[in-house]
Structure formats: structure tokens, C-alpha cells
Design a protein around this motif. Structure first.
Motif, PDB file in Angstrom:
ATOM      1  N   ALA A 232      30.354  29.200  47.741  1.00 55.15           N
ATOM      2  CA  ALA A 232      30.491  30.530  48.337  1.00 55.15           C
ATOM      3  C   ALA A 232      31.208  31.467  47.374  1.00 55.15           C
ATOM      4  O   ALA A 232      31.991  31.033  46.526  1.00 55.15           O
ATOM      5  N   ASP A 233      30.962  32.758  47.522  1.00 53.95           N
ATOM      6  CA  ASP A 233      31.652  33.747  46.701  1.00 53.95           C
ATOM      7  C   ASP A 233      33.150  33.680  46.946  1.00 53.95           C
ATOM      8  O   ASP A 233      33.609  33.452  48.068  1.00 53.95           O
ATOM      9  N   ARG A 234      33.922  33.956  45.904  1.00 50.18           N
ATOM     10  CA  ARG A 234      35.378  33.888  46.003  1.00 50.18           C
ATOM     11  C   ARG A 234      35.966  35.063  46.782  1.00 50.18           C
ATOM     12  O   ARG A 234      36.930  34.909  47.514  1.00 50.18           O
ATOM     13  N   VAL A 235      35.431  36.252  46.590  1.00 47.06           N
ATOM     14  CA  VAL A 235      36.059  37.448  47.140  1.00 47.06           C
ATOM     15  C   VAL A 235      35.217  38.006  48.284  1.00 47.06           C
ATOM     16  O   VAL A 235      34.054  38.363  48.100  1.00 47.06           O
ATOM     17  N   PHE A 236      35.800  38.082  49.487  1.00 47.81           N
ATOM     18  CA  PHE A 236      35.144  38.699  50.633  1.00 47.81           C
ATOM     19  C   PHE A 236      35.808  40.019  51.023  1.00 47.81           C
ATOM     20  O   PHE A 236      35.247  40.800  51.759  1.00 47.81           O
ATOM     21  N   SER A 237      37.023  40.215  50.538  1.00 47.37           N
ATOM     22  CA  SER A 237      37.758  41.408  50.943  1.00 47.37           C
ATOM     23  C   SER A 237      38.541  41.937  49.755  1.00 47.37           C
ATOM     24  O   SER A 237      37.996  42.117  48.686  1.00 47.37           O
ATOM     25  N   SER A 238      39.847  42.138  49.926  1.00 47.07           N
ATOM     26  CA  SER A 238      40.649  42.784  48.899  1.00 47.07           C
ATOM     27  C   SER A 238      40.971  41.878  47.724  1.00 47.07           C
ATOM     28  O   SER A 238      41.252  42.357  46.630  1.00 47.07           O
TER      29      SER A 238
ATOM     30  N   ASN B  49      43.408  36.143  50.899  1.00 50.27           N
ATOM     31  CA  ASN B  49      43.515  37.420  50.168  1.00 50.27           C
ATOM     32  C   ASN B  49      44.813  37.549  49.386  1.00 50.27           C
ATOM     33  O   ASN B  49      45.321  38.656  49.199  1.00 50.27           O
ATOM     34  N   SER B  50      45.372  36.431  48.924  1.00 49.24           N
ATOM     35  CA  SER B  50      46.657  36.497  48.219  1.00 49.24           C
ATOM     36  C   SER B  50      46.644  35.720  46.913  1.00 49.24           C
ATOM     37  O   SER B  50      47.695  35.370  46.389  1.00 49.24           O
ATOM     38  N   ALA B  51      45.456  35.437  46.372  1.00 48.25           N
ATOM     39  CA  ALA B  51      45.354  34.690  45.121  1.00 48.25           C
ATOM     40  C   ALA B  51      45.743  35.565  43.938  1.00 48.25           C
ATOM     41  O   ALA B  51      45.601  36.793  43.966  1.00 48.25           O
ATOM     42  N   PHE B  52      46.240  34.919  42.904  1.00 46.90           N
ATOM     43  CA  PHE B  52      46.529  35.624  41.651  1.00 46.90           C
ATOM     44  C   PHE B  52      45.200  36.098  41.059  1.00 46.90           C
ATOM     45  O   PHE B  52      44.235  35.338  40.998  1.00 46.90           O
ATOM     46  N   PRO B  53      45.104  37.361  40.637  1.00 46.18           N
ATOM     47  CA  PRO B  53      43.819  37.870  40.141  1.00 46.18           C
ATOM     48  C   PRO B  53      43.401  37.216  38.836  1.00 46.18           C
ATOM     49  O   PRO B  53      44.141  37.211  37.862  1.00 46.18           O
ATOM     50  N   LEU B  54      42.217  36.642  38.841  1.00 45.45           N
ATOM     51  CA  LEU B  54      41.644  36.010  37.659  1.00 45.45           C
ATOM     52  C   LEU B  54      40.425  36.802  37.215  1.00 45.45           C
ATOM     53  O   LEU B  54      39.726  37.402  38.024  1.00 45.45           O
TER      54      LEU B  54
END
Length: 248
Positions: free
Chosen positions: A212-218, A195-200
Motif C-alpha cells: 500500500a502507499d505510504r502517505v494517505f494524509s499529511s 501521520n507522525s513518521a520522520f519525513p523520508l
């Protein structure tokens, strides 16, 4: 194993794109070359590619794009070697490493350029290089290396020329792979890389190495694999009785 397109006499046929393949235990590794007098400014594009115990070497190429790909458990040399030979000095221009994992290799992890290289640009985002003798090695024969390094995880980076650009969001904490010896490089539950990736802009539709989907949470996770664990999620859905992995 060699992929070579630089001998083509057909305009525009120099680019090489590979998606959704695993190269496992290939002696001598995989070498990719695309640029020649008949196809200048050619590129190598790798998406959802896993080099397992297989060195990945790219040379004589102008632009290189790696996304959602992984290089693991290589026994010798640089696991990901980009234009590391002197005869390739005039080719390299741009490298993008986005959501890449280079991990648990016996020697160096990511090696880009050499002391004869002309000036190139490196964009490395949301990438994990961990468990290598040196995680990232950057070299150039120019007076600087142009970089944009956002939200990467690595313990060691060496460079023979100054880094010119922006470096932000770097973590040096263990990504806590679930079971590297068993080829499981999903992030562990308390990893700061979750949950700490740079937003793309593609995060909502992008897929990881296994689809799998990239985002599961925030937010998305760093590296090639997305964890189903959300450190800031109020509820986790358990769908099986496994000790690790998705839904456990």
C-alpha cells in the motif's frame, strides 16, 4: 531455516537480499549469515518481509538493512536478534531499521549486539516496537553505541553503554494495533503513530509491507503497515462495509 552465503568463493557474492516473503510458524526461526573470509563486508537486506511467529536471527554480517518488515508473536527469546552471540563480535558495523514493526512477542523485541561487540552504528527510523517484555535491547563491549533514533514508538529501551548521537521524536504511547490476536497490526484510528513518521525522501513512492502507499494524509505512518486513516485529513473515502482495515 538457515540462509548462509559466507562460504562463497566468488567475490561479491556474500550479500543476501529477501523481498516480499512471509515466514510463518517456523520452529527454531530463520537464521541469516553472510560474512566470511571470502566475502568481507557483506550485508543482509530485508524489504517487505514478515516473520510471523518466527524468530529472525542475523549474525556474522557487517551491514543489516530492514525496511517495511514485521516480526510478530514470537514465543521465546528475542524476536529480532542481531549479532547476539559472542562469536560474532567482530562483524557488526551498521544496522538500519526503517518502517519496521516488532510487536506482541512473548520475550524481548529487538536485541542488537552483546557485551563483546565492537562499536557499531544503529539507525532506527519510524519503527514500532511494542508489546514485548522489553521492546529494544542494545549492548556493546565498546564505550558507546552510535545511534540515530528518529520518530520511533516503543515503551522500553535498555542499553549497557551510553547512546552517542541523536534521539528525537520518540513516542511511548500505545500504537493501538487493530487486532493483534487476529494478526492485524494496522494502526488504530486514534494512534499517535499515524501521520507522525520522520519525513523520508522516498515517502511518496515507498510501499508498506503489503504494497500500500505510504502517505494517505499529511505524512506517513510509523511501522511496517500504512493506515488509510488520516488524522488531519478533511475527508476519508469509505469503499466497503468492513469493521476494520483499508477503506472501512
Amino acid at each position: 531455516l538457515i540462509f548462509e552465503t559466507r562460504g562463497s568463493f566468488f567475490s561479491g557474492n556474500g550479500d543476501l537480499a529477501i523481498r516480499g516473503l512471509t515466514f510463518r510458524s517456523i520452529a527454531g526461526g530463520v537464521r541469516m549469515e553472510t560474512e566470511g573470509p571470502n566475502n568481507p563486508d557483506a550485508s543482509v537486506r530485508l524489504n517487505q518481509v514478515w516473520f510471523d511467529r518466527t524468530l529472525a536471527s542475523i549474525g556474522e554480517t557487517a551491514e543489516i538493512f530492514l525496511r517495511s518488515s514485521m516480526i510478530t508473536r514470537v514465543g521465546v527469546d528475542c524476536a529480532l536478534r542481531i549479532e547476539y552471540n559472542a562469536e560474532d563480535a567482530g562483524f557488526l558495523e551498521l544496522i538500519q531499521l526503517i518502517q519496521v514493526t516488532v510487536a506482541e512477542n512473548a520475550d524481548r523485541g529487538i536485541c542488537i549486539g552483546n557485551v563483546d561487540s565492537s562499536r557499531y552504528q544503529l539507525e532506527m527510523v519510524n519503527t514500532i516496537a511494542w508489546g514485548n517484555s522489553t521492546d529494544v535491547v542494545l549492548a556493546s563491549g565498546s564505550d558507546g553505541i552510535d545511534v540515530e533514533l528518529f520518530n520511533n514508538t516503543y515503551a522500553t529501551l535498555t542499553n549497557n553503554q551510553p547512546l552517542v548521537g541523536e534521539v528525537a521524536g520518540t513516542l511511548s504511547s500505545n500504537p493501538q494495533f487493530e487486532n493483534p490476536a487476529g494478526n492485524d497490526f494496522e494502526l488504530g484510528g486514534s494512534s499517535a503513530s499515524i501521520n507522525s513518521a520522520f519525513p523520508l525522501g522516498t515517502a511518496s513512492t515507498d510501499k508498506d509491507l503489503f504494497g500500500a502507499d505510504r502517505v494517505f494524509s499529511s505524512a506517513a505512518d510509523r511501522g511496517a503497515l500504512a493506515s488509510a486513516i488520516g488524522r488531519t485529513a478533511a475527508t476519508l473515502l469509505v469503499t466497503n462495509t468492513n469493521a476494520a482495515g483499508l477503506g472501512s
